[in-house]
Structures are given as C-alpha cells and as structure tokens.
Design a protein around this motif. Structure first.
Motif, PDB file in Angstrom:
ATOM      1  N   PHE A  21     -42.960 -19.940  18.843  1.00 61.40           N
ATOM      2  CA  PHE A  21     -42.183 -18.737  19.128  1.00 61.40           C
ATOM      3  C   PHE A  21     -42.832 -17.127  19.553  1.00 61.40           C
ATOM      4  O   PHE A  21     -42.376 -16.364  19.957  1.00 61.40           O
ATOM      5  CB  PHE A  21     -41.547 -18.041  17.870  1.00 61.40           C
ATOM      6  CG  PHE A  21     -40.626 -19.007  17.066  1.00 61.40           C
ATOM      7  CD1 PHE A  21     -39.175 -19.383  17.534  1.00 61.40           C
ATOM      8  CD2 PHE A  21     -41.136 -19.831  16.101  1.00 61.40           C
ATOM      9  CE1 PHE A  21     -38.370 -20.139  16.956  1.00 61.40           C
ATOM     10  CE2 PHE A  21     -40.107 -20.836  15.372  1.00 61.40           C
ATOM     11  CZ  PHE A  21     -39.005 -20.901  15.889  1.00 61.40           C
ATOM     12  N   CYS A  22     -44.372 -17.642  19.715  1.00 62.11           N
ATOM     13  CA  CYS A  22     -45.064 -16.395  20.200  1.00 62.11           C
ATOM     14  C   CYS A  22     -46.233 -16.793  20.973  1.00 62.11           C
ATOM     15  O   CYS A  22     -46.931 -17.825  20.823  1.00 62.11           O
ATOM     16  CB  CYS A  22     -45.809 -15.901  18.757  1.00 62.11           C
ATOM     17  SG  CYS A  22     -47.013 -14.423  19.032  1.00 62.11           S
ATOM     18  N   VAL A  23     -46.689 -15.791  21.882  1.00 60.41           N
ATOM     19  CA  VAL A  23     -47.707 -16.031  22.823  1.00 60.41           C
ATOM     20  C   VAL A  23     -48.953 -16.114  22.246  1.00 60.41           C
ATOM     21  O   VAL A  23     -50.092 -16.153  22.905  1.00 60.41           O
ATOM     22  CB  VAL A  23     -47.652 -15.416  24.039  1.00 60.41           C
ATOM     23  CG1 VAL A  23     -46.039 -15.476  24.800  1.00 60.41           C
ATOM     24  CG2 VAL A  23     -47.755 -13.722  23.764  1.00 60.41           C
ATOM     25  N   PHE A  24     -48.991 -15.738  20.967  1.00 60.03           N
ATOM     26  CA  PHE A  24     -50.364 -15.667  20.077  1.00 60.03           C
ATOM     27  C   PHE A  24     -50.747 -17.067  19.711  1.00 60.03           C
ATOM     28  O   PHE A  24     -51.980 -17.382  19.510  1.00 60.03           O
ATOM     29  CB  PHE A  24     -50.575 -14.810  19.142  1.00 60.03           C
ATOM     30  CG  PHE A  24     -50.973 -13.513  19.371  1.00 60.03           C
ATOM     31  CD1 PHE A  24     -52.303 -13.292  19.513  1.00 60.03           C
ATOM     32  CD2 PHE A  24     -50.228 -12.347  19.398  1.00 60.03           C
ATOM     33  CE1 PHE A  24     -52.936 -12.258  19.632  1.00 60.03           C
ATOM     34  CE2 PHE A  24     -50.720 -11.174  19.674  1.00 60.03           C
ATOM     35  CZ  PHE A  24     -51.915 -11.017  19.783  1.00 60.03           C
ATOM     36  N   THR A  31     -46.159 -11.721  12.532  1.00 56.25           N
ATOM     37  CA  THR A  31     -46.317 -10.703  13.352  1.00 56.25           C
ATOM     38  C   THR A  31     -45.251  -9.516  12.945  1.00 56.25           C
ATOM     39  O   THR A  31     -45.766  -8.647  11.994  1.00 56.25           O
ATOM     40  CB  THR A  31     -45.715 -10.998  14.873  1.00 56.25           C
ATOM     41  OG1 THR A  31     -44.432 -11.799  14.724  1.00 56.25           O
ATOM     42  CG2 THR A  31     -46.655 -11.790  15.481  1.00 56.25           C
ATOM     43  N   LYS A  71     -39.912 -11.218  11.668  1.00 58.87           N
ATOM     44  CA  LYS A  71     -40.471 -12.588  11.822  1.00 58.87           C
ATOM     45  C   LYS A  71     -41.092 -12.943  10.228  1.00 58.87           C
ATOM     46  O   LYS A  71     -40.700 -14.296   9.826  1.00 58.87           O
ATOM     47  CB  LYS A  71     -41.320 -12.554  12.837  1.00 58.87           C
ATOM     48  CG  LYS A  71     -40.667 -13.187  14.126  1.00 58.87           C
ATOM     49  CD  LYS A  71     -41.738 -13.258  15.210  1.00 58.87           C
ATOM     50  CE  LYS A  71     -41.123 -13.664  16.613  1.00 58.87           C
ATOM     51  NZ  LYS A  71     -42.491 -13.865  17.290  1.00 58.87           N
ATOM     52  N   PRO A  81     -39.687  -9.759  24.379  1.00 58.37           N
ATOM     53  CA  PRO A  81     -39.490 -10.928  25.196  1.00 58.37           C
ATOM     54  C   PRO A  81     -37.902 -11.415  25.671  1.00 58.37           C
ATOM     55  O   PRO A  81     -37.131 -10.984  24.508  1.00 58.37           O
ATOM     56  CB  PRO A  81     -40.081 -12.141  24.315  1.00 58.37           C
ATOM     57  CG  PRO A  81     -40.855 -11.280  23.038  1.00 58.37           C
ATOM     58  CD  PRO A  81     -40.198  -9.841  23.103  1.00 58.37           C
ATOM     59  N   CYS A  92     -43.548 -10.611  26.898  1.00 64.12           N
ATOM     60  CA  CYS A  92     -44.654 -11.741  26.372  1.00 64.12           C
ATOM     61  C   CYS A  92     -44.031 -12.997  27.271  1.00 64.12           C
ATOM     62  O   CYS A  92     -44.574 -13.823  27.536  1.00 64.12           O
ATOM     63  CB  CYS A  92     -44.353 -11.992  25.228  1.00 64.12           C
ATOM     64  SG  CYS A  92     -45.635 -11.101  24.176  1.00 64.12           S
ATOM     65  N   ARG A 116     -47.332  -9.441  29.845  1.00 67.64           N
ATOM     66  CA  ARG A 116     -48.156  -9.407  28.894  1.00 67.64           C
ATOM     67  C   ARG A 116     -48.633 -10.785  28.196  1.00 67.64           C
ATOM     68  O   ARG A 116     -49.642 -10.976  27.727  1.00 67.64           O
ATOM     69  CB  ARG A 116     -47.433  -8.774  27.560  1.00 67.64           C
ATOM     70  CG  ARG A 116     -48.199  -8.455  26.253  1.00 67.64           C
ATOM     71  CD  ARG A 116     -47.258  -7.750  25.295  1.00 67.64           C
ATOM     72  NE  ARG A 116     -46.255  -6.864  25.708  1.00 67.64           N
ATOM     73  CZ  ARG A 116     -44.835  -6.998  25.495  1.00 67.64           C
ATOM     74  NH1 ARG A 116     -44.412  -7.715  24.750  1.00 67.64           N
ATOM     75  NH2 ARG A 116     -43.930  -6.192  26.014  1.00 67.64           N
ATOM     76  N   ILE A 137     -54.044  -9.146  24.208  1.00 69.66           N
ATOM     77  CA  ILE A 137     -52.684  -9.275  24.237  1.00 69.66           C
ATOM     78  C   ILE A 137     -52.079  -7.860  23.654  1.00 69.66           C
ATOM     79  O   ILE A 137     -52.335  -7.591  22.403  1.00 69.66           O
ATOM     80  CB  ILE A 137     -51.931 -10.457  23.604  1.00 69.66           C
ATOM     81  CG1 ILE A 137     -52.123 -11.728  24.262  1.00 69.66           C
ATOM     82  CG2 ILE A 137     -50.266 -10.247  23.562  1.00 69.66           C
ATOM     83  CD1 ILE A 137     -51.485 -12.926  23.601  1.00 69.66           C
ATOM     84  N   CYS A 176     -49.323  -6.576  22.281  1.00 70.69           N
ATOM     85  CA  CYS A 176     -48.114  -6.848  21.480  1.00 70.69           C
ATOM     86  C   CYS A 176     -47.694  -5.427  20.485  1.00 70.69           C
ATOM     87  O   CYS A 176     -48.769  -4.817  19.945  1.00 70.69           O
ATOM     88  CB  CYS A 176     -47.750  -8.026  20.603  1.00 70.69           C
ATOM     89  SG  CYS A 176     -46.636  -8.072  19.431  1.00 70.69           S
ATOM     90  N   TYR A 221     -41.157  -2.548  18.967  1.00 72.09           N
ATOM     91  CA  TYR A 221     -40.748  -2.021  20.397  1.00 72.09           C
ATOM     92  C   TYR A 221     -39.957  -0.898  20.124  1.00 72.09           C
ATOM     93  O   TYR A 221     -40.272   0.059  21.295  1.00 72.09           O
ATOM     94  CB  TYR A 221     -40.441  -3.150  21.078  1.00 72.09           C
ATOM     95  CG  TYR A 221     -41.377  -4.189  21.662  1.00 72.09           C
ATOM     96  CD1 TYR A 221     -42.228  -3.953  22.705  1.00 72.09           C
ATOM     97  CD2 TYR A 221     -41.603  -5.284  20.654  1.00 72.09           C
ATOM     98  CE1 TYR A 221     -43.291  -4.677  22.883  1.00 72.09           C
ATOM     99  CE2 TYR A 221     -42.555  -6.169  20.843  1.00 72.09           C
ATOM    100  CZ  TYR A 221     -43.574  -5.742  22.049  1.00 72.09           C
ATOM    101  OH  TYR A 221     -44.345  -6.677  22.300  1.00 72.09           O
TER     102      TYR A 221
HETATM  103  S1  SF4 Z   1     -43.947  -9.580  21.411  1.00 72.90           S
HETATM  104 FE1  SF4 Z   1     -45.654 -10.120  19.789  1.00 72.90          FE
HETATM  105  S2  SF4 Z   1     -44.695 -11.272  18.498  1.00 72.90           S
HETATM  106 FE2  SF4 Z   1     -43.180 -11.352  19.948  1.00 72.90          FE
HETATM  107  S3  SF4 Z   1     -44.129 -13.152  21.210  1.00 72.90           S
HETATM  108 FE3  SF4 Z   1     -45.175 -11.363  22.030  1.00 72.90          FE
HETATM  109  S4  SF4 Z   1     -47.018 -11.195  20.996  1.00 72.90           S
HETATM  110 FE4  SF4 Z   1     -45.705 -12.516  19.792  1.00 72.90          FE
END
Ligand code: SF4
Ligand code: SF4
Lengths: 426, 252
Positions: free
Chosen positions: A76-79, A144, A148, A286, A311, A315, A342, A344, A380
């Motif tokens: 679910f996350c770009v990490f 995060t 979540k 995102p 994301c 980002r 990143i 975030c 955000y």
């Molecule tokens: S906004 Fe933060 S928590 Fe959400 S996908 Fe991007 S890096 Fe992950």
C-alpha cells in the motif's frame, strides 16, 4: 475484456456479482474520463489495454507466475522496496484503494472519520472484489499514519498473510537505522516466502529494472511539461498509476515508446491543450486507481496538470538507487539511501516536501499548486497549512482542497478550481 | 450595449441588466428544480448583447454564443470591489454556500474558502430553522435581533439542529432566544471561515443572508470589527458578472 475470466475470478474467491458491479463502474468511469479526451497520444492505447485487462490478463499473468513458483507481494505504500521483491523473482503489485466501494462494510470495522484510502482497502477486501488482494502471497502493511497502523491490526484479521513493516517518523540517524533493520527483516521474510536467497547479482538486477522504470517515468515527467502539453495530466497520471501493477520491463518499454511519440509532438508544437492553458501541479495524498475526480475537474476547467507531487507521482518515483556495490548489504544501504529521501507527511518535520514543490513549480513552469488532502488525513491536511504559506510566500498560488472519494462535492470543487484558475489568470 | 449578469444560485436566481453604464433592470426569483425554465422566463424580452453567468447553475450557458461564465468567487470579488473599493475581506452567505474571500489592495482574489458538502450555516439552514420556529424569514431575523440572550444550539447538522430546536421549545425555551441561538451558531461558523483567510478591513458581508439584521449585528460583535453591507447584497454576484464582461471588452 475479450476473454471470459469468470472462472478464474471464482477460483480466487471473488464475489462475482459485486465484482461485475465494480467492473461496470470502473469501465464507465474510464470511458468518461479517459476515452472522451481528444487527440491522445497513440501510446496510450497500450495503457488503455492494460486498464481494460487489469482484472483479466494481468491477473492471469500473476497466476501463471505463481504456478512457476514465483511470489506475488501486494503493498500500500511506496516505502516497500520493489527492488527486493524483484530480487527474489517476485512480482510487486500496488493495491489500489482508490474507489468508494464497500464503505458500508468497512464501517463495521472503522470509524466513519477514517480516510477514504483506508476505508477503500477494507471495502475491497470485505466485498471480495480485488483479485490482487486475493492473489497476493504476502500483503505488506506499514506503520505510517495512525489511521493505517491501527487499522492494519483489524486488517490482519481479515487476510491470512499480512506482513507489517515498521517505518521511521523522523529523518534522523536512528530513523535510518530503523529503516535498515526493517528492510533487512523484509529481505529475510521475502527469502523465506520465495525460497530464494537474495544475492548481489539478483539484487542488482532488481535495482536495474526499477531504475529503468523510474528513468522512463522521469523522462515522461519532463516531456509532459512542455508547452503546449503533449499529453494530458490525466493520461500522465494514469501511467503513474499503472506503474504499480504492470510488468515492470514491459511497462518501461511502453512508457519510453510513448515518450518518443511525445518528443515528436513537442518538435511539431502539437499539444492537447492550447499553449496558453494555465499549468497546475497537484500535491498531496496519493491518487490510486480509479480516483480521478479532482484531476478530471481540473482539466475540464481548462487547466493542464503538469506534475504530481504525490506518491503516485514524483514523491514516489524521484531518485534512482545507486547500483554499485560488492555485497548485498552495500546494495541494501544504497536502497535505504534512496528510500529514506521520500518526503512523506508522516515524517516530522518534513521540510523537503515544500522545497520539492517549489523546485517542481520552477522546473515545469507551473502557475499554481492544487493541494489535495483526503478528508480525515491528518498528516497531509495539517501539513497543507505550512505548505500553502511557504509557497504563497514564494509567489506560487495555492488552492487547498480537502475531499474524499464521493461525487457529492463535485459542484463545490469545480467552483473552487475555476475560481483558482481565474485567480491565476488575473 | 446591453450587458446582462445572471447569478444562478441554489435558492434564487438574480438578474441585472445594464445599458452601457446604467442599470436598467434587476430581478430576483426563487429557483426550482428547473433553473433553465426560470432563467428563460427572466430573460424573456431582454435583447442582450452579452450575458455573463455565475452561480452553481452557471454551466447552463456553456458553449452558448455571446455568453461567458465565471465562478461565484470571481463574481463576488468584482462586484464587491466596485461598490466598496477598500474591501479586503468578503463574506458571502447564500442559499447553500458560505464563502470567505480575501482581496488584495487592487481587488484581486487572494485566498478563498468555502463550506464543503453540508448546508449547515447557510441560508437554507436559516430557512429551515425559521420554519421550525414558525417565523417568516424577516420575523426570524428581527426576533433574533431583539432577543437579549441566546439559547445555545449545539448541533451544526441541519437535521439535528432542527430536532434540538423543537426539543428546546417543548422544554419551554423562549422562541426569540432560540432564534438568537441559531443566528449565533451561523455566525460562529462563518467566523471560523473568516479566520482562515484573515480579517482585514474593510469587511463586506453579501449574499441573501446579509439582509438579516441579526446575523450582521452578531458578526460585528464576534469579529469586533465594522461590517459593511451593500444596499442590495443579493445582486452583487450578478453585478460582478457585468463588470467582468466590461473588463473583457476593454481587453479586446
Ligand atoms: S503518503 Fe506516505 S504512507 Fe502514503 S504511500 Fe506515500 S509514503 Fe506511504
Ligand atoms: S491518506 Fe492520510 S490518513 Fe489516509 S492512509 Fe494516507 S496518510 Fe493515512
């Protein structure tokens, strides 16, 4: 979709009736949002095809790969580092969570005031309509935002294979050490799941594939910002969304092919918007498939989106991973180096984000920024205050919007967007 | 040159007609589900050269010859600036929207905020509450204006607020004090929007609700600032439309 996939969906345990309903909504939304646009690049045909087969052919590919012993990892996350997944010859898919579907079911587990993204993950799972979720051998959740991390406690009871990754909240040395420990733990988990060891060789290969994918996306980011824009922001967003679940090598080729076409368009000064169209960046939470509401409103109001600070956007895709290294640990350090940048909003403080926005606004000659927070998204939404202030001080106009996945506020949103465009034109 | 400004709001449609620099006609009608028909009635027999539409029904005039479209926010900014050139802050409370707009010294929009989905704190909210209290709209504002104290209304949601009002009355609360409480709740909502954009003088209050004497008075108390209202606060958007058309002409 040409082939009938109902048998495959039934095998996956999807609720066929609900699933047909979802495909209908998706198909209609897609038709109205994308196929009604004029003068789209020919390269978009590939992405249209991918979208039309997103629950069909691509799922079949995943199942065929699984039959050959490869693993599918949903996230679910770009990490979540795709490089490691590719190193064990696995397939990484982003779970989209971009539609208001099954929210009534989700609200059995979640308070009403949970962001749409989280509700959507639950909604898709509980209505049994997401073939990716059902196919995945492992689903990675991450610590995060509070929404979540607490909701994964419940989500873990709904799926059999949730893996939790802890993530830092500050850009400190201890934060980086945590990320390293977590990526090492993830490496082991992947090795166990797949039965394959991560080596210098296969990790380099993974890094190379992902770097190439990012390079292609960076190329697109540059080209789309030409004046006049050779591709709509919506189409560019779509490519950024498909980034998360297409075969990465094939995707890279298709993006590059589309970029060749865009270069030709640019040399002929051919655009999909008039040369004087207001140019906007979208920044914030995102936007997962099929969350196209705000970009549609923006582009229908006559402005073109020249970049996403998101994301699903820069980002998430900014920076490549350095590929030099003689040990897995060295390579892993390179990966950490890349991901740790990143910006975030779950990090505190998070000053890089507004710097990047200012940089993007300059680079892409944007006239303004639309800041987009999902309702109930604290990171955000709270951060938007300072982002707006700093950008306005840098003389970049900002429109700060809070919305969700429902269509209720379309009227108000378009009034605001139109007024913002009027403000820019003054 | 006949220039028409049309503000198609959720509750009312406002029309102004200008012959060159002189207003020769104005009209306000209740809107219905069929705003197209009402608009046609309003425009019947007006041989306009140009029409500019705003308001939530503005897109009725998309792709129509000799017509332009602007957002309500722009329309109000232009309209208010022409009446009050020193205005820096606008509050507009209409039928289903509340907006706060800040202007720079030259009258250009700087920042604006709007209520989202919900109708709490708008004209519609006042109408429903007046109804629940069995007042006409003008009696309602007058009663609240006269009341010495307010019965606090806790619910923002229109539906809950209505039942809260009814239960207050059944407990014997004074009708005009309840009315006052409702007005205070509207003002506190508007005030929080104003705070988001900053309260810079001059502050001008427009939209249909600006006719209501109690809202204006309470607003002045809460903001501790003088609040200005134009003679006819309802047609400011339509007026802004005409000004917009004029400015475009000059540019061409
Ligand atoms: S906004 Fe933060 S928590 Fe959400 S996908 Fe991007 S890096 Fe992950
Ligand atoms: S949108 Fe915000 S609240 Fe929702 S999951 Fe992302 S960070 Fe959390």
């Amino acid at each position: 979709m040409s082939t009938d996939y109902h048998k495959m969906w039934a095998e996956l345990g999807l609720d066929l009736k609900m699933h047909d309903a979802l495909l209908n909504v998706l198909g209609e939304g897609y038709q109205q949002t994308f196929l009604t646009q004029k003068n789209r690049p020919e390269g978009m045909q590939y992405f249209d095809f991918v979208m039309s087969e997103v629950h069909g052919l691509r799922i079949k590919e995943l199942r065929d790969a699984q039959a050959e012993g490869r693993v599918v990892v949903g996230s679910f996350c770009v990490f979540v580092p795709e490089e490691l997944i590719l190193a064990v010859d696995g397939i990484s898919v982003g779970l989209c969570t971009g539609a208001e579907f099954g929210f009534d079911l989700a609200e059995k587990y979640l308070p009403r005031n949970t962001c749409s993204l989280i509700k959507s993950a639950f909604g898709f799972n509980l209505s049994k309509v997401c073939p990716y979720m059902e196919s995945a051998d492992m689903i990675v959740g991450e610590n995060t935002c509070d929404g979540k991390k607490k909701s994964y406690e419940e989500f873990g009871k709904l799926v059999k294979n949730l893996y939790m990754m802890d993530l830092p909240q500050t850009k400190s040395a201890s934060g980086k050490a945590l990320l390293k420990a977590e990526y090492q733990r993830f490496q082991k988990a992947l090795e166990e799941l797949s039965g394959k060891k991560i080596t210098v060789e296969n990790l380099k290969k993974g890094i190379e594939i992902v770097n190439n994918k990012r390079k292609a996306i960076h190329r697109l980011a540059k080209l789309r910002a030409a004046d006049p824009a050779p591709i709509s922001g919506l189409d560019a967003l779509l490519i950024n969304q498909i980034y998360f679940y297409d075969n990465p090598v094939r995707f890279t080729e298709s993006v590059n092919k589309t970029c060749d076409e865009l270069e030709e368009r640019i040399s002929k000064k051919e655009g999909v918007f008039p040369p004087d169209a207001p140019r906007l960046l979208v920044s914030g939470c995102p936007m997962a498939v099929p969350n196209w509401k705000l970009p549609t409103i923006i582009e229908q109001s006559g402005a073109v989106i020249v970049g996403e600070e998101s994301c699903v956007g820069e980002r998430g895709t900014r920076n490549e991973t350095v590929i030099e290294g003689n040990s897995v640990e060295e390579l892993l350090d390179n990966i950490i180096e890349r991901y740790f940048q990143i910006d975030c909003a779950i990090f505190t403080p998070n000053p890089d984000r507004k710097d990047h926005l200012i940089e993007m606004a300059e680079k892409y000659k944007a006239d303004g920024v639309v800041h987009y927070s999902l309702q109930f998204c604290q990171p955000y939404d709270i951060e938007s205050h300072n982002v707006e202030k700093e950008l306005e001080e840098a003389e970049i106009p900002v429109l700060n919007l809070v919305t969700d996945y429902s269509a209720e506020d379309m009227g108000q949103l378009s009034t605001r967007v139109e007024a913002f465009i009027e403000r820019i034109k003054e | 040159m006949i220039n028409v400004g049309l503000d198609i709001g959720s509750r009312t449609i406002k029309l102004v007609v200008f012959k060159d620099y002189e207003m020769i006609h104005q009209d306000v009608r209740k809107n219905s589900f069929d705003n197209k028909q009402i608009t046609e009635e309003l425009l019947a027999g007006i041989p306009y050269d140009h029409l500019t539409a705003t308001g939530y029904g503005r897109h009725l005039f998309d792709n129509t010859p000799n017509c332009s479209i602007i957002s309500e926010i722009k329309a109000f900014a232009l309209g208010v600036h022409s009446v009050f050139p020193h205005c820096r802050t606008i509050l507009d409370i209409g039928g289903q929207d509340t907006k706060a707009i800040s202007l720079d010294a030259r009258g250009r929009m700087k920042k604006f905020v709007m209520n989202d989905k919900c109708a709490a704190g708008t004209g519609r909210f006042l109408e429903i509450m007046a109804n629940a209290l069995n007042y006409s709209l003008s009696e309602f504002g007058e009663a609240a204006f006269q009341a010495d104290r307010a019965e606090k209304i806790n619910n923002m949601c229109t539906v809950f607020a209505e039942s809260e009002v009814i239960s207050l009355l059944s407990k014997g609360a004074d009708r005009s004090e309840v009315a006052r409480g409702i007005h205070e709740s509207i003002v506190s909502r508007a005030f929080s929007q104003l705070q988001k954009i900053g309260l810079e003088d001059d502050i001008v209050f427009v939209g249909g609700v600006a006719f209501n004497p109690a809202v204006k008075k309470i607003l002045q108390d809460v903001c501790r600032k003088k609040i200005l209202t134009p003679d006819n606060p309802q047609i400011i958007g339509a007026l802004g439309c005409v000004l917009y058309a004029r400015s475009q002409e000059r540019e061409n």
